[in-house]
Structure formats: C-alpha cells, structure tokens
Design a protein around this motif. Structure first.
Motif, PDB file in Angstrom:
ATOM      1  N   TYR A 113       0.845  -1.200   0.000  1.00  0.00           N
ATOM      2  CA  TYR A 113       0.000   0.000   0.000  1.00  0.00           C
ATOM      3  C   TYR A 113       0.886   1.257   0.000  1.00  0.00           C
ATOM      4  CZ  TYR A 113      -3.502  -3.374   1.714  1.00  0.00           C
ATOM      5  OH  TYR A 113      -4.331  -4.455   1.873  1.00  0.00           O
ATOM      6  N   TYR A 145      -5.460  -3.126  -7.383  1.00  0.00           N
ATOM      7  CA  TYR A 145      -6.455  -2.887  -6.333  1.00  0.00           C
ATOM      8  C   TYR A 145      -7.524  -1.918  -6.815  1.00  0.00           C
ATOM      9  CZ  TYR A 145      -2.901  -4.722  -3.146  1.00  0.00           C
ATOM     10  OH  TYR A 145      -1.965  -5.508  -2.522  1.00  0.00           O
ATOM     11  N   PHE A 153      -8.205  -0.865   0.177  1.00  0.00           N
ATOM     12  CA  PHE A 153      -7.607  -1.590  -0.947  1.00  0.00           C
ATOM     13  C   PHE A 153      -8.315  -2.930  -1.138  1.00  0.00           C
ATOM     14  CE2 PHE A 153      -4.470   1.147   0.934  1.00  0.00           C
ATOM     15  CZ  PHE A 153      -3.776   1.691  -0.143  1.00  0.00           C
ATOM     16  N   ASP A 154      -8.944  -3.093  -2.279  1.00  0.00           N
ATOM     17  CA  ASP A 154      -9.631  -4.336  -2.590  1.00  0.00           C
ATOM     18  C   ASP A 154      -8.857  -5.017  -3.722  1.00  0.00           C
ATOM     19  OD1 ASP A 154     -11.515  -6.222  -2.684  1.00  0.00           O
ATOM     20  OD2 ASP A 154     -13.131  -4.960  -3.471  1.00  0.00           O
ATOM     21  N   LEU A 155      -8.177  -6.116  -3.413  1.00  0.00           N
ATOM     22  CA  LEU A 155      -7.329  -6.779  -4.423  1.00  0.00           C
ATOM     23  C   LEU A 155      -8.200  -7.386  -5.523  1.00  0.00           C
ATOM     24  CD1 LEU A 155      -4.369  -7.708  -5.114  1.00  0.00           C
ATOM     25  CD2 LEU A 155      -4.938  -9.846  -3.956  1.00  0.00           C
TER      26      LEU A 155
END
Ligand code: KG4
Ligand code: ZN
Length: 332
Positions: A113, A145, A153-155
């Motif tokens: 991140y 992301y 953060f959404d992978l």
C-alpha cells in the motif's frame, strides 16, 4: 504532522521524513546493490545483516538533511511486511526501540500500500478521485487494487506465478545482464526493435483477470538456447514490449470492468520504466499518478506517507506486535 518512516523489507535500507503525507523533508536510500550483485539476486540473511549495520546511520542522515531532531517527529512509521522476514525484523525492532525511548506512537505500514502512497508524494492528494485503480508493479508483486479511498484496498488481480519485476530480473540473468534486471533491460532495449521477436501473449484468452510471467521467462530461455548469437538489443526490446504490454492490457480490462473508476495510481520499481509510462499515457484516458523516479523503488518517504494515512492505528509499546513476510489477502 511529521512522520519518520523506516524501510528494510528487502535490499534497501531507507529512511524518509514527510510532513502531512505529502512534503518530503528528507529521503535517504542506502542500496545494497554491490553486496548482492555477486550472487545475482538478494540473499536474505546478508540483507538483514546489512540493514543492521546501516540503519542507524541512515536515520541520522535523514534527520540531518531535514534539519530536525528526532524529537521533532510526531510518530515513527515502519514497514511490517510483506518482505524478507529477517530484514523486516531489523527495521521493526529498531522502530520499536525508538518509539519506546522517545514515547512516540508507532505505526506499522504495509509495504505494498505504501508504494501507492508514494505516488502521491509532493502532489496534491485532492487531485486523486475515487474509486481509483491502484497498480503495484514491483520485484515481489503485480497487484491491482480497487481503492474506494486512500486507505481502502480491494485486491482484484495478482500474478499467478512470478511478479513482473521478478521476470525482468530473471530474464536479465538469462541474457547475462546485471541485477537488478529492469533498468539493465530498459537500457539495452533502447537500441532494439520491439517487433523483432514475436512473444507469446500469456493468459490472453481467459476471462479471469490475473497476470502470469513465468511462461514469458521460459520462452526467453528457450529462445536464447535456440538462437545463435541473437541481437541482444532486439531481444530486450521484444521482451520488454510484451512484459509491459501485459500490464497495460490487463489494466484496460480492469478499467472496463470497473467503469466507475476515476483515476489510476501506478507505483513500484517497474513504474520507473519510461516505455511503460509512454504506453500508459497513450492507452489510458483517465488521470494517472506515478511517483517521481526517486520514489518508484523502495524508499522511506513512502513509508512515512503511508504512516500518515494510517496514523489512527498507531500503537504505543506492544511486545507481540511483529513483522509479517506475506500478505494475508486471499487472491482472486
Ligand atoms: O519496488 P521495488 O524497488 O522492490 C520491491 O518491492 O520489489 O522493485 C524492484 C523491481 C526489480 O525487479 C527491478 O528489476 C524492477 O523493479 N525495476 C524495473 C525498472 N527499475 C526497477 N523494471 C523495469 N524497468 C525499470 N526501469
Ligand atoms: Zn517495494
């Protein structure tokens, strides 16, 4: 708010001091390149010992450049992971000791991140519109992301095998070029023809959004074995065009699947590549934020910036608080 950031996850011993996540007061990066070059890659135990030798000097130098005393820093941020566990523990232990001795809050930072937060150093963070796509392309990760905010953060995609930068490093080794392979290949590719050698387009026919680089590496290995003294500039240019082409194609697919996206952040060592930046400029219509070149690779300023965005998670002394070598995220 002044944050001192410490980075020791791989082979750079680094310290940055950043005000309010944006203004870089100092950034000192001590690379261990010469130490690892003789082995053709990073040796984890050697890296940890080098951090141990170098970290205190690097922190003092950063403070001196910033014209600050350690007491002027409001918090200490440190990379907790992912990375080489021995190397990480050096930074985490040092940061814990600083935090206890100075009674300053300690903020654990995620290295991946932080790369994306490094893309916003020195720029107006308000210019980034969310949701954004965050793309980390480094030696260890090729992670995409969906970011609902600067700290969510959404992978949505990752590599099934090698990371993009890792592939540059392995192919450079096959071609007899120096570590790290990315800059070496970029330089050799400058004089080459990117269409000289056709490259396989990996995972192109699958609907699944993920990356793969081990097939491209094997293709290069077979090509080098088969050909009699091929033109190395052409080989590098052809390989680079496909390694980067895959990144941009997948980014475009991700954008078409997430039409609400309003901007794109791209960071990590590979984001220093100028051909990559040109491809992105030509093919992506949204505003794109790249770090300045000095903050593409591992650095302490991005850790300090990330610490600012997660300052509410700061801890006072916490003995069980530790480093992690791998990300806990489950892939798509
Ligand atoms: O972000 P980084 O410094 O460390 C990790 O967190 O992994 O990335 C290092 C990676 C290496 O694999 C290196 O070969 C690659 O970034 N790299 C590049 C370039 N500069 C560094 N790859 C392609 N082109 C470049 N100019
Ligand atoms: Zn990194």
């Amino acid at each position: 708010m002044n944050i001192l950031g410490i980075e020791t996850s791989c082979d750079e011993t680094a310290c940055g001091i950043v005000t309010n996540g944006i203004d870089v007061r100092a950034s000192v990066i001590s690379a261990q390149l010469a130490t690892h070059q003789q082995f053709g890659g990073v040796v984890p135990e050697v890296a940890a010992r080098e951090h141990l030798k170098d970290l205190d000097r690097v922190v003092r130098q950063a403070l001196s450049i910033a014209g600050m005393k350690i007491q002027d820093c409001d918090a200490i941020a440190v990379t907790r992971g992912p990375g080489l566990i021995g190397a990480l523990l050096v930074g985490v232990s040092y940061a814990k000791a600083l935090s206890v001795a100075l009674k300053k809050p300690l903020i654990g930072v995620d290295h991946i991140y932080a790369h994306l937060h490094g893309a916003l150093l020195g720029c107006d963070g308000a210019a980034v519109r969310y949701p954004a796509l965050g793309f980390v392309v480094s030696g260890g990760h090729t992670n995409l992301y969906l970011m609902k905010s600067i700290r969510e953060f959404d992978l949505i995609a990752q590599s099934q095998d090698d990371a993009c930068g890792e592939c540059f490093d392995k192919v450079a080794k096959i071609l007899g070029l120096n570590y790290p392979g990315g800059p070496a290949i970029e330089k050799m590719a400058m004089g080459g023809d990117p269409s000289a050698f056709p490259m396989p387009q990996i995972l192109e026919d699958r609907s699944q959004l993920s990356f793969s680089y081990s097939g491209l590496k094997t293709h290069m290995q077979n090509l080098v074995r088969r050909l009699n003294s091929p033109n190395i500039n052409d080989l590098c240019a052809s390989f680079q065009a496909e390694a980067l082409g895959q990144l941009v194609r997948k980014l475009r697919i991700a954008l078409s699947r997430n039409p609400e996206t309003r901007s794109v952040l791209i960071a990590g060592g590979v984001s220093a590549n100028q051909v990559f930046r040109q491809m992105v400029a030509q093919q992506i219509a949204l505003p794109v934020f790249f770090p300045s070149l000095e903050f593409c690779g591992d650095n302490g300023a991005m850790i300090a910036a990330s610490g600012y965005y997660f300052a509410d998670q700061a801890k006072s002394f916490c003995p069980e608080w530790d480093a992690y070598s791998r990300h806990s995220e489950v892939g798509t």
